[in-house]
Scaffold this active site. Structure first.
Site, PDB file in Angstrom:
ATOM      1  N   LYS A  18       0.803  -1.214   0.000  1.00 36.09           N
ATOM      2  CA  LYS A  18       0.000   0.000   0.000  1.00 36.09           C
ATOM      3  C   LYS A  18       0.842   1.272   0.000  1.00 36.09           C
ATOM      4  O   LYS A  18       0.479   2.275  -0.622  1.00 36.09           O
ATOM      5  CB  LYS A  18      -0.943   0.001   1.204  1.00 36.09           C
ATOM      6  N   GLU A  72      -3.082   6.665   7.497  1.00 37.58           N
ATOM      7  CA  GLU A  72      -3.683   7.629   6.580  1.00 37.58           C
ATOM      8  C   GLU A  72      -4.860   8.311   7.260  1.00 37.58           C
ATOM      9  O   GLU A  72      -5.535   7.719   8.105  1.00 37.58           O
ATOM     10  CB  GLU A  72      -4.195   6.931   5.314  1.00 37.58           C
ATOM     11  N   ARG A 101      -6.074  -7.199 -10.727  1.00 38.60           N
ATOM     12  CA  ARG A 101      -6.821  -8.398 -11.120  1.00 38.60           C
ATOM     13  C   ARG A 101      -8.216  -7.988 -11.569  1.00 38.60           C
ATOM     14  O   ARG A 101      -8.575  -6.812 -11.517  1.00 38.60           O
ATOM     15  CB  ARG A 101      -6.936  -9.349  -9.926  1.00 38.60           C
TER      16      ARG A 101
END
Length: 457
Positions: A126, A210, A305
């Site tokens: 991430k 975050e 994906r």
């Protein structure tokens, strides 16, 4: 895949689907339509499911435990070698975002139906993903640019970023490995819990902090990186109806976006895809925050994906994303000019899970009745049929109901009728929740956030 000096690359001729249930069945359906020989791999407990019967060939690769079957790269590759498969499609989950597996597929001389393994690696972390897309100009939430590896550093970083905070496993994904902290006491508690979970599940205790947006909308952009390097955006999906950070309903286009914000998001997603050399299908997930008319967005993550909710994009754009995936992987252009295709109407998807409709706790069991709705612009992607058993060994998803119509109002009306006609008995199911959702004025007005399910419960 063969190549002729006169005709150039050709479509792969055989495909092993390294997955199960509805997504395996859905991939097999497109591959067979294209004349591609299909191979299913399955655990012993899945031997009687529809996807196994519908493949041209099937190979049992182990017992129910995913680590011994669907996540066992050795057994999947052995099945590919034994059956002469030319390519492997991983679907979603299991090995789909495992860069080492993708490398092994390519090293074995097979076609990997997905992005380059290095891109999977980059976007699987991430923090690295956040830093990479930020360099393209995509907005990111205030947060840390390096992994936080101890509690004291987390407390210090929190003072700089500001509360409330989302505490995320850097190596996590799929809504797993995260918590919310509103103050230092909560941060210490969440840091210990999330870092411990990350170490156990992902082998990496690194944490990303975050800014947390409590009233946000979860919006994702479907991108497709073509064989010639072009990256296109095929609209966005609103995925804000969630329980425990897991999606339940998705729709396209999002009723929460104004045209200017939509165009900025699509353009930013394309630039992010170009920057990392993206090929094949992928999704750029974002959070949209602020009141309508004064909204902005920040990057959340990139999924390397095919998404569970890809059918809503297919319905609105009139294309088969699995077909495009197979063409890209074969080095072929898309089946149509995707830079010119335009959205049409509105689509909504409902994830039909074997879980109770109030607390959303799993409720597997034998299926004694299974009757799917039919009709114009009603689609059901199912992994089960009457007489099958939903086991606790895997995800509770049984089927996806997708409806499409010219307008959102008409799509919701079509959904009501289709949900009424969908009959399941045996395992618990969440169909009653969807009926309740369609009666909720916050949802029908379209300006809902990720808090809508909690508000209903």
């Amino acid at each position: 895949m063969t190549e002729s000096p006169l005709t150039g690359p050709a479509l792969i001729d055989s495909l092993l689907v390294a997955n199960r249930g509805e997504i395996a069945r859905r991939i097999i359906r497109t591959a067979r339509r294209l004349g591609i020989r299909t191979i299913a791999v399955h655990s012993d407990i899945d031997a009687g499911l529809p996807f196994v019967a519908e493949a041209d060939e099937a190979v049992e690769i182990g017992p129910a435990a995913p680590a011994e079957s669907y996540r066992n790269a050795d057994r999947v590759l052995e099945a590919a070698a034994r059956t002469g498969a030319a390519a492997i499609h991983p679907g979603y989950g299991f090995l789909s975002e495992n860069a080492d597996f993708a490398r092994r597929v390519k090293d074995a001389g097979l076609v990997w139906v997905g992005p380059d393994p290095d891109v999977i690696d980059l976007m699987g972390d991430k923090i690295n993903a956040r830093n990479a897309v930020a360099a393209t100009g995509m907005p990111v939430a205030p947060g840390t640019t390096d992994p936080v590896t101890d509690e004291a550093a987390a407390v210090e970083a929190a003072h700089a970023v500001g509360y409330p905070l989302m505490v995320k496993a850097s190596a996590g994904g799929g809504g797993m490995g995260m918590g919310i902290a509103h103050d230092e006491a909560e941060l210490r508690k969440q840091y210990a819990a999330v870092s411990g979970f990350a170490a156990r599940m992902f082998g990496d205790p690194g944490i990303l902090l975050e800014r947390y947006y409590p009233d946000a909308r979860h919006i994702e952009v479907q991108i497709l990186g073509l064989a010639d390097g072009t990256v296109v955006a095929l609209g966005e999906r609103n995925c804000s109806v969630q329980r425990r950070n897991q999606k339940l309903v998705e729709e396209s286009p999002s009723p929460a976006l104004d045209p200017e914000l939509r165009q900025r998001m699509l353009a930013a997603a394309v630039e992010a895809g170009k920057a990392v050399g993206y090929r094949n299908a992928g999704t750029v997930e974002c959070l949209v925050h602020g009141e309508k008319g004064a909204q902005d967005f920040v990057f959340l993550e990139m999924n390397t994906r095919l998404q569970v909710e890809h059918p809503v994009t297919e319905a609105v754009y009139g294309i088969d994303l699995v077909e495009q995936q197979l063409r890209v992987a074969s080095g072929l252009p898309p089946s149509a000019d995707l830079t010119a295709v335009r959205p049409r109407g509105h689509a909504v998807e409902f994830r039909v899970n074997a879980e109770d409709p109030v607390r959303f706790l799993p409720g597997p069991g034998a299926i004694s009745t299974w009757a799917e709705p039919t009709g114009e612009d009603v689609r059901v992607d199912s992994g089960y049929a009457e007489g099958d058993r939903v086991t606790p060994a895997y995800d509770s998803l049984m089927a996806k109901l997708i409806v499409h119509a010219d307008t959102r109002e008409a799509a919701l009306a079509r959904a009501r009728a289709a949900l009424t006609a969908f009959t399941i008995s045996g395992p618990k199911n969440n169909l009653p929740f969807f009926t309740e959702l369609l009666d909720n004025p916050v949802f029908t007005d379209g300006d809902y956030t990720t808090g809508i399910v909690a508000q209903m419960r």
